[in-house]
Design a protein around this motif. Structure first.
Motif, mmCIF file in Angstrom:
data_model
loop_
_atom_site.group_PDB
_atom_site.id
_atom_site.type_symbol
_atom_site.label_atom_id
_atom_site.label_comp_id
_atom_site.label_asym_id
_atom_site.label_seq_id
_atom_site.Cartn_x
_atom_site.Cartn_y
_atom_site.Cartn_z
ATOM 1 N N TYR A 352 0.749 -1.167 -0.026
ATOM 2 C CA TYR A 352 -0.016 0.028 -0.067
ATOM 3 C C TYR A 352 0.744 1.271 -0.025
ATOM 4 C CZ TYR A 352 -3.672 3.188 1.280
ATOM 5 O OH TYR A 352 -4.897 4.273 1.225
ATOM 6 N N ILE A 353 1.783 1.370 0.909
ATOM 7 C CA ILE A 353 2.789 2.358 0.926
ATOM 8 C C ILE A 353 3.549 2.676 -0.339
ATOM 9 C CG2 ILE A 353 4.958 3.350 1.992
ATOM 10 C CD1 ILE A 353 3.793 2.007 4.539
ATOM 11 N N GLU A 354 3.961 1.520 -1.135
ATOM 12 C CA GLU A 354 4.801 1.746 -2.286
ATOM 13 C C GLU A 354 3.941 2.155 -3.254
ATOM 14 O OE1 GLU A 354 6.931 -1.891 -3.403
ATOM 15 O OE2 GLU A 354 6.790 -2.826 -1.399
ATOM 16 N N LEU A 413 -11.128 6.075 7.602
ATOM 17 C CA LEU A 413 -11.696 6.863 6.853
ATOM 18 C C LEU A 413 -10.644 8.087 6.316
ATOM 19 C CD1 LEU A 413 -15.308 7.094 8.380
ATOM 20 C CD2 LEU A 413 -14.708 6.016 6.489
ATOM 21 N N SER A 414 -9.774 8.407 7.186
ATOM 22 C CA SER A 414 -8.545 9.500 7.236
ATOM 23 C C SER A 414 -8.006 9.077 5.907
ATOM 24 C CB SER A 414 -7.927 9.737 8.117
ATOM 25 O OG SER A 414 -7.270 9.088 8.742
ATOM 26 N N TYR A 415 -7.544 7.540 5.745
ATOM 27 C CA TYR A 415 -6.788 7.300 4.897
ATOM 28 C C TYR A 415 -7.009 7.536 3.431
ATOM 29 C CZ TYR A 415 -3.819 4.140 8.125
ATOM 30 O OH TYR A 415 -3.222 3.753 9.043
ATOM 31 N N VAL A 416 -8.432 7.718 3.380
ATOM 32 C CA VAL A 416 -8.973 8.130 2.081
ATOM 33 C C VAL A 416 -8.870 9.324 1.507
ATOM 34 C CG1 VAL A 416 -11.311 8.412 0.779
ATOM 35 C CG2 VAL A 416 -10.949 6.164 2.363
ATOM 36 N N LEU A 417 -8.323 10.211 2.634
ATOM 37 C CA LEU A 417 -8.346 11.613 2.282
ATOM 38 C C LEU A 417 -6.813 11.810 2.160
ATOM 39 C CD1 LEU A 417 -10.578 13.387 4.887
ATOM 40 C CD2 LEU A 417 -10.974 12.874 2.514
ATOM 41 N N ILE A 418 -5.849 10.784 2.669
ATOM 42 C CA ILE A 418 -4.463 11.100 2.547
ATOM 43 C C ILE A 418 -3.876 10.450 1.277
ATOM 44 C CG2 ILE A 418 -2.247 10.840 3.728
ATOM 45 C CD1 ILE A 418 -3.571 10.352 6.313
ATOM 46 N N ASN A 578 -8.813 -6.423 -8.905
ATOM 47 C CA ASN A 578 -9.453 -5.585 -9.936
ATOM 48 C C ASN A 578 -9.227 -4.112 -10.038
ATOM 49 O OD1 ASN A 578 -11.300 -7.694 -10.111
ATOM 50 N ND2 ASN A 578 -12.412 -7.127 -8.226
ATOM 51 N N ASN A 579 -8.171 -3.639 -9.412
ATOM 52 C CA ASN A 579 -7.673 -2.313 -9.456
ATOM 53 C C ASN A 579 -6.420 -2.357 -10.004
ATOM 54 O OD1 ASN A 579 -9.476 -0.272 -8.076
ATOM 55 N ND2 ASN A 579 -9.554 -1.837 -6.728
ATOM 56 N N CYS A 580 -5.765 -3.568 -11.057
ATOM 57 C CA CYS A 580 -4.747 -3.537 -11.651
ATOM 58 C C CYS A 580 -4.942 -2.810 -12.822
ATOM 59 C CB CYS A 580 -4.113 -5.077 -11.480
ATOM 60 S SG CYS A 580 -2.650 -5.249 -12.324
ATOM 61 N N LEU A 581 -3.794 -2.144 -13.234
ATOM 62 C CA LEU A 581 -3.682 -1.548 -14.718
ATOM 63 C C LEU A 581 -2.689 -2.276 -15.705
ATOM 64 C CD1 LEU A 581 -4.081 2.100 -13.633
ATOM 65 C CD2 LEU A 581 -5.901 0.776 -14.445
ATOM 66 N N VAL A 582 -1.749 -2.609 -14.794
ATOM 67 C CA VAL A 582 -0.664 -3.230 -15.621
ATOM 68 C C VAL A 582 -0.225 -4.551 -15.337
ATOM 69 C CG1 VAL A 582 1.751 -2.864 -16.705
ATOM 70 C CG2 VAL A 582 0.224 -0.916 -16.499
ATOM 71 N N SER A 600 -8.966 4.621 -6.840
ATOM 72 C CA SER A 600 -9.895 3.609 -6.763
ATOM 73 C C SER A 600 -9.572 2.685 -5.592
ATOM 74 C CB SER A 600 -10.198 2.927 -7.935
ATOM 75 O OG SER A 600 -11.146 1.880 -7.861
ATOM 76 N N LEU A 601 -8.216 2.131 -5.764
ATOM 77 C CA LEU A 601 -7.879 1.231 -4.538
ATOM 78 C C LEU A 601 -7.992 1.781 -3.253
ATOM 79 C CD1 LEU A 601 -6.646 -1.545 -3.856
ATOM 80 C CD2 LEU A 601 -4.473 -0.243 -4.182
ATOM 81 N N ARG A 602 -7.648 3.145 -3.139
ATOM 82 C CA ARG A 602 -7.558 3.696 -1.715
ATOM 83 C C ARG A 602 -9.014 3.814 -1.212
ATOM 84 N NH1 ARG A 602 -4.976 7.704 -3.364
ATOM 85 N NH2 ARG A 602 -6.657 9.386 -3.427
ATOM 86 N N TYR A 603 -10.024 4.112 -1.935
ATOM 87 C CA TYR A 603 -11.435 4.611 -1.593
ATOM 88 C C TYR A 603 -11.913 3.188 -1.369
ATOM 89 C CZ TYR A 603 -12.054 9.322 -2.547
ATOM 90 O OH TYR A 603 -11.876 10.578 -2.752
#
Length: 662
Positions: A352-354, A413-418, A578-582, A600-603
Motif C-alpha cells: 500500500y505504501i509503495e 476513513l482519514s486514509y481515504v483523504l491522505i 480488480n484495480n490492476c492496470l498493468v 480507486s484502490l484507496r477508496y
C-alpha cells in the motif's frame, strides 16, 4: 535459598498415597532429569518470558515469509491469486485442528504439546526452504551472473528493448511442485500455531493468579510483537544477497529482475524453533505455585479431567455451554469483524505504501516493521500496566474495546483523504503514453516485464520496449540510458530525434509529505488498536469456566479463521486484482500486477475495512451489556496483594520462594 526450596518440595511430597506422591511430584517438577536446582525456574514469570520469546520467533517466521513472498512469486511465477491460497493454508489447518487440539491436548501435558507445536513450526521452515534446495536459483537468475554471461553480452540479455521479432514465452515450465511445498509448509504451520497459542495462553492463565495475568499477558504479547520487526529486518538483509551468493550478479538489487536469497533466513529460523521447543518442553504439567493455590482453595487434590475421561459427548456438551455464553459469542463476532476489516493492513501495508506514496520497498518495510510496530508494543505494555494497577471492571474493558473500534474507523476513513496527486496521475501510464500505439506494434512487447523508464517530457513508460527504444547504454554516472526510442516525442516531428531517449526508472513523484502524514496516522492507530488486545483476551478468558478454557480458545481461533483469516485475504486480494492496470504476463496467464489504480484502490479498500470494524463496535456494545456480573479479578487476589508472603501457609509460601528466587 536451597533450604527454602527443599522445605517447599517436602510439602509438595506429602500426598496420602505413595503412588500419587510420585505422579504429583513429577507434574510440578521442571527439567528433563528433575534436578533440584532447576525447580526454582518453574515459575509463572519464567514461563511468560520463555513463551513470549518463542512467540516472537513464531511471528518472526510468518513475517519473514510475507517479506519474501514477492521474490517467491517472481522466482516460481506464482500468480497473486495462487499466492493468496498459499497464505490461507495456515488458517485452513487452524480451522480443522484448533477445536480438537484445544480440547484434548488441553487435558494433557500442555508444555510438551506446546513444544511439539514449535517442532512442527521447524518443519514448516524446512518445507518452505525446500523449493530452493530442489530446484536451485533458476535459469532467469543464472543468466544474469558473470559466470554465465560475459559483461559485454548484457545488452543482448536485456529483453526490455524493442524486439525485432515476436518474443517467445518459452520460459521455464510452470512448476506445481514448489507451490505444493509452500502450501504444505503453510498448512502444517497452522497446526503448530494451534498447539502453541491455544495451549500456551490457557496454561499461562491457569498457572498464574488472576491479578498477575494481565501483566504477564501484556509482556508475552509485547515479546511476540517484536517478531514482525525482526522478521522484516531478516528478510531485508537476506534479500540484499543474490539468490545464489556464490555467483556474481551483473545487476544490482535495484533492478526489477533481482532475485534475493529468500531461502537464507529459514536456516536460523529452523534452529531457533528447535531450541525454543526444548526450553518449553522442560516446564512441568502444573507449576508448583498454581498447585499450591489450588490446594489452598479446595483443600484436596482435584486434577482436571484426564485423557481417559474425555469423550465426544463431553466435547459436545462443552460446545453447547460455549454456544449459550452470550459474552463469548458476542466477543467472538466482534473479533471476526475486526480481523476481517483490518487483515489487509496486516498483510498489504508495505505494498500500500509503495503504490500510494511511491516509496521504495525498503522504506515501506522499515515503516511497517519497525516504526509502526514500536507504537503497537507501547500500546500493549501501557494497557497491561493500566489493567494491572487500576483493575478495571469487565464492562470498562468492553467499553474501551468499542471505543478502539470507533477510533480505528475514523483513522481508516482519514486514509481515504491522505492521497498523493502525483501517484494518482501515474495511473495514466499506458503503452500509448506520449505516442501512438502503432509505434510499439512492431516491437512485440506483450511478454516484456515491467521496467519503467522516464522520458525528457516527464512521462513514464511501462518499459523501454513500450517506448520503442532500441539501444541501451550507460552515462558518465553509470546510470542506464535508453536511446532510439521512437515513441518518445513522436508527436513533435521537429524535435523527435533530439528527445528520443529515456532514463531507467519511473519519473519522480513527490509524495513524501503525504507519506509522513499517513505514517503518523498509522502509528496512532497501531497504538490505540493494540491497547485493546489485552482487555479483549481477558474477556474471552474470564467469561468461560476453567474446564472449557482451552476449548474456548481453540474454538474461537477456528471460527475466526473460517470467517476472517481465510476469506479476508481472498476478498481484498480480489480488490487489488480488480484495480490492476498493468499485468506482468507469462505464457497463457497473468503474473504479478505492476501498476494499480491508486485512487480507486484507496477508496475501495479503506471504506470496506472501515465498514467491517464499525459493525464490530455494535457487538462490543453487546459484550458491555452482558458483562455487568463478570469478574476479571478474584477477591482473594485483591486481598492477597496486601499481605506479606510470610502470612501464607507453607503451600503458598513455596510458590513465593520460587518466584522471588528470580
Amino acid at each position: 535459598m536451597a533450604d527454602e526450596v527443599h522445605e517447599a518440595t517436602k510439602f509438595l511430597k506429602a500426598p496420602k498415597s505413595k503412588r500419587n506422591e510420585g505422579e504429583q511430584l513429577a507434574d510440578t517438577q521442571c527439567g528433563l532429569f528433575k534436578r533440584p536446582r532447576m525447580q526454582s525456574w518453574a515459575t509463572e514469570y519464567m514461563f511468560a518470558v520463555v513463551f513470549g520469546i518463542a512467540g516472537c520467533f513464531v511471528a518472526m517466521a510468518f513475517t519473514y515469509f510475507n517479506g519474501t513472498i514477492t521474490t517467491l512469486e517472481k522466482r516460481y511465477r506464482i500468480p497473486s491469486q495462487t499466492t493468496s491460497i498459499i497464505i490461507v493454508g495456515t488458517d485452513i489447518s487452524t480451522t480443522l485442528t484448533s477445536g480438537f487440539l484445544g480440547y484434548y491436548a488441553g487435558r494433557g501435558h500442555r508444555p510438551r504439546y506446546i513444544a511439539l507445536g514449535l517442532v512442527v513450526m521447524a518443519v514448516f521452515c524446512v518445507l518452505t526452504a525446500s523449493p530452493h534446495i530442489i530446484y536451485g536459483p533458476g535459469e532467469d537468475a543464472l543468466k544474469l551472473t558473470r559466470e554465465y554471461v560475459q559483461a559485454d553480452q548484457l545488452n543482448a540479455t536485456d529483453d526490455t528493448l524493442c524486439q525485432a521479432q515476436k518474443s517467445s514465452c518459452g520460459q521455464e515450465a510452470y512448476l506445481w511442485a514448489p507451490i505444493v511445498l509452500l502450501f504444505s509448509g503453510q498448512f502444517i504451520s497452522g497446526i503448530g500455531c494451534a498447539l502453541f497459542y491455544t495451549l500456551g495462553i490457557s496454561y499461562m492463565d491457569d498457572n498464574s493468579s488472576k491479578s498477575k495475568t494481565p501483566a504477564m499477558l501484556s509482556w508475552s504479547v509485547f515479546l511476540r510483537m517484536l517478531g514482525p520487526t525482526f522478521g522484516l529486518s531478516l528478510a531485508s538483509v537476506c534479500l540484499r544477497f543474490y539468490i545464489d551468493p556464490q555467483l556474481e550478479p551483473l545487476i544490482t538489487n535495484e533492478d526489477t529482475r533481482w532475485l534475493g536469497a529468500w531461502w537464507l533466513g529459514w536456516i536460523p529460523l529452523t534452529i531457533i524453533m528447535l531450541l525454543s521447543a526444548f526450553f518449553l518442553y522442560i516446564f512441568p504439567k502444573e507449576l508448583p505455585s498454581a498447585r499450591a493455590r489450588r490446594l489452598k482453595s479446595s483443600g484436596h487434590e482435584s486434577g482436571g479431567n484426564s485423557l481417559t475421561e474425555l469423550s465426544l459427548s463431553d466435547l459436545l456438551q462443552a460446545v453447547k455451554r460455549l454456544a449459550k455464553n452470550k459474552i463469548y459469542i458476542y466477543n467472538s463476532i466482534a473479533s471476526i469483524l475486526y480481523v476481517f476489516g483490518y487483515m489487509p493492513y496486516w498483510m498489504f501495508t508495505p505494498k500500500y505504501i509503495e503504490t500510494q506514496y511511491q516509496q521504495s520497498a525498503s522504506t515501506a518495510t522499515m515503516a511497517t516493521g519497525s516504526v509502526a510496530l514500536a507504537f503497537s508494543a507501547a500500546g500493549v505494555l501501557l494497557s497491561g500496566y493500566v489493567i494491572s494497577k487500576y483493575r478495571p471492571s469487565a464492562r470498562a474493558m468492553a467499553a474501551w474495546n468499542g471505543i478502539v473500534d470507533i477510533f480505528t474507523v475514523l483513522g481508516l476513513l482519514s486514509y481515504v483523504l491522505i492521497g498523493c496527486d502525483d501517484s494518482d496521475k501515474a495511473t495514466s501510464m499506458f503503452p500509448s503514453s506520449g505516442g501512438d500505439d502503432s509505434c510499439t506494434a512492431s516491437c512485440h512487447c506483450e511478454y516484456v516485464h515491467y521496467a519503467p523508464i522516464c522520458s525528457p517530457h516527464n512521462v513514464t513508460y511501462i518499459s523501454a520496449c513500450h517506448a520503442g527504444c532500441t539501444e541501451k547504454t550507460k552515462d558518465e554516472l553509470g546510470q542506464f540510458l535508453y536511446k532510439g526510442c521512437k515513441c518518445i516525442g513522436a508527436s513533435d516531428i521537429a524535435n523527435a530525434t533530439e528527445h528520443q531517449f529515456a532514463r531507467q526508472g519511473p519519473c519522480p513523484a513527490d509524495c513524501y509529505n503525504q507519506f509522513l502524514i499517513f505514517l503518523g496516522v498509522m502509528c496512532l492507530l497501531k497504538f490505540v488498536g493494540s491497547s485493546g488486545r489485552t482487555s479483549n483476551l481477558l474477556l474471552g478468558l474470564r467469561c468461560v469456566s476453567s474446564a472449557d478454557k482451552s476449548l474456548a480458545l481453540g474454538l474461537s481461533n477456528m471460527i475466526v479463521a473460517v470467517l476472517a483469516f481465510i476469506p479476508s485475504p481472498l476478498v481484498f486480494g480480489a480488490i487489488l486484482d480488480n484495480n490492476c492496470l498493468v499485468w506482468g504476463k507469462t505464457c497463457g496467464r497473468n503474473g504479478n500486477c505492476w501498476l494499480y489504480d491508486t485512487k480507486s484502490l484507496r477508496y475501495t479498500m479503506n471504506f470496506l475495512s472501515a465498514s467491517c470494524i464499525f459493525a464490530s463496535s455494535f457487538w462490543n456494545i453487546g459484550v458491555w451489556y452482558h458483562a455487568k456480573n463478570l469478574k476479571i479479578f478474584e477477591e482473594e487476589d485483591e486481598e492477597a496483594s496486601h499481605k506479606e508472603p510470610e502470612q501464607f501457609e507453607l503451600s503458598q509460601k513455596s510458590c513465593e520462594i520460587k518466584t522471588n528466587s528470580l
